[in-house]
Design an enzyme around this catalytic site. Structure first.
Site, PDB file in Angstrom:
ATOM      1  N   LYS A 136       0.835  -1.255   0.031  1.00  0.00           N
ATOM      2  CA  LYS A 136       0.157   0.056  -0.014  1.00  0.00           C
ATOM      3  C   LYS A 136       0.977   1.182  -0.065  1.00  0.00           C
ATOM      4  O   LYS A 136       0.835   2.248  -0.734  1.00  0.00           O
ATOM      5  CB  LYS A 136      -0.930   0.114   1.627  1.00  0.00           C
ATOM      6  N   GLN A 151      -4.821  -1.065   9.505  1.00  0.00           N
ATOM      7  CA  GLN A 151      -4.661  -2.412   8.963  1.00  0.00           C
ATOM      8  C   GLN A 151      -5.252  -3.252   9.981  1.00  0.00           C
ATOM      9  O   GLN A 151      -4.916  -3.701  11.168  1.00  0.00           O
ATOM     10  CB  GLN A 151      -3.157  -2.894   8.774  1.00  0.00           C
ATOM     11  N   ASP A 210     -10.696   3.626   4.145  1.00  0.00           N
ATOM     12  CA  ASP A 210     -11.225   2.199   3.866  1.00  0.00           C
ATOM     13  C   ASP A 210     -12.734   2.287   3.907  1.00  0.00           C
ATOM     14  O   ASP A 210     -13.497   1.237   3.502  1.00  0.00           O
ATOM     15  CB  ASP A 210     -11.036   1.610   5.247  1.00  0.00           C
TER      16      ASP A 210
HETATM   17  N1  GUN Z   1      -7.420  -6.381   6.156  1.00  0.00           N
HETATM   18  C1  GUN Z   1      -7.557  -7.140   5.050  1.00  0.00           C
HETATM   19  N2  GUN Z   1      -7.967  -6.189   4.155  1.00  0.00           N
HETATM   20  C2  GUN Z   1      -8.165  -4.827   4.732  1.00  0.00           C
HETATM   21  C3  GUN Z   1      -8.652  -3.641   4.364  1.00  0.00           C
HETATM   22  O1  GUN Z   1      -9.385  -3.783   2.994  1.00  0.00           O
HETATM   23  N3  GUN Z   1      -8.602  -2.707   5.074  1.00  0.00           N
HETATM   24  C4  GUN Z   1      -7.752  -2.791   6.208  1.00  0.00           C
HETATM   25  N4  GUN Z   1      -7.808  -1.864   6.916  1.00  0.00           N
HETATM   26  N5  GUN Z   1      -7.414  -3.685   6.585  1.00  0.00           N
HETATM   27  C5  GUN Z   1      -7.653  -4.909   5.936  1.00  0.00           C
END
Ligand code: GUN
Length: 294
Positions: A54, A98, A121
């Protein structure tokens, strides 16, 4: 017959190029560089991989990005202070916490602490509500990536029967809301199945579009799929593989080899939905930067 393999890597690369151009125009006009900060708690190896990619995706476009890595025993208060600081930082337009978090932390409390305007998100209740109401807001990245894949591949959703396997807050629930909304990539008839659903395969066999997001390796078998259907595989599961240098390899929630003989189109793992999730995170970061600078 063999299914068309949907190339998420190529589609995501095209979208990133478009976003880079769009961002350049925005930066030139406002002198504001989009910024994303990811908060990672603990040492979950899969999360570390996701978080690195990311950050790299942002840096590749010349945007500001940082990862705040906190120890697995970090307190709720420490996380709250970190989020409060980022909420107030004008360099930061997107905050991503995350998931999953260590068990001692209150996940909902922390997600709700993130300013909804910086919630890349789309997990804040305000943004979840806006998604359901059809109001403009950041939409969760994986659902948005799935919808964009379908649009880019000219796979009609209007009036089609979409079956979603999995009711998570990250994928199942928001993708159902998104695909039933009015407009392009929406207007679908959506059915959400989960671990308590009965007669699963008789439901999935009716799907024009089957979205698997259950987190169980090769859970969906060829016999569950209607001939010619589109299969979107959201799963990223590590399975032991002594022949691989890492000792494991990634497989989806769908038995890919079997499914590809029945489906009309299918996303591979890796290289399907995953790259689209990252492209949509960039999309949401730019969206938040524009909104905050308006
Ligand atoms: N863990 C797995 N997928 C995601 C996501 O799309 N966003 C976040 N914040 N954590 C994750």
């Amino acid at each position: 017959m063999s299914a068309r393999i949907i190339d998420g890597v190529a589609i995501a690369a095209r979208i990133r190029e478009q976003l880079a151009e769009e961002a350049q125009a925005f930066i030139k006009r406002t002198r504001v560089r989009p910024g994303l900060v990811v908060i990672l708690v603990g040492d979950n190896p899969a999360s570390q991989v996701y978080v690195r990619s990311k950050r790299k995706a942002c840096l590749d476009l010349g945007w500001y990005s940082d990862v705040i890595h906190l120890p697995a025993d970090a307190t709720q208060e420490r996380l709250e202070e970190t989020i409060d600081k980022l909420n107030a930082d004008p360099m930061v337009h997107g905050i991503l916490l995350q998931l999953p978090l260590p068990d001692h932390l209150n996940e909902q409390g922390l997600l709700q602490r993130i300013r909804p305007e910086k919630d890349v998100d789309g997990f804040h209740p305000i943004n979840v509500g806006k998604l359901v109401l059809g109001l403009p807001a950041p939409v969760p990245c994986t659902p948005l990536g799935i919808q964009r894949l379908l649009i880019e591949e000219h796979i009609e959703t209007a009036g089609k029967f979409v079956v979603v396997l999995g009711r998570s807050n990250i994928v199942g629930k928001p993708v159902a809301s998104l695909l039933m909304r009015k407009g392009s990539g929406g207007d679908a008839t959506v059915c959400v199945c989960h671990s308590r659903s009965e007669n699963l395969s008789s439901i999935t066999r009716q799907a024009d579009i089957l979205i698997a997001a259950v987190g169980r390796p090769r859970f969906v078998k060829a016999g569950w799929i209607k001939p010619g259907a589109t299969v979107i595989d959201v799963g990223i599961n590590r399975v032991n593989d002594p022949d691989s240098p890492r000792g494991y390899r990634l497989v989806g929630d769908v038995d890919f080899e079997g499914a590809k003989a029945v489906a009309g189109a299918i996303t591979p793992v890796p290289g399907g939905v995953g790259p689209m999730t990252i492209a949509m995170l960039l999309h949401n970061t730019l969206w938040c930067a524009k909104n905050l600078s308006a």
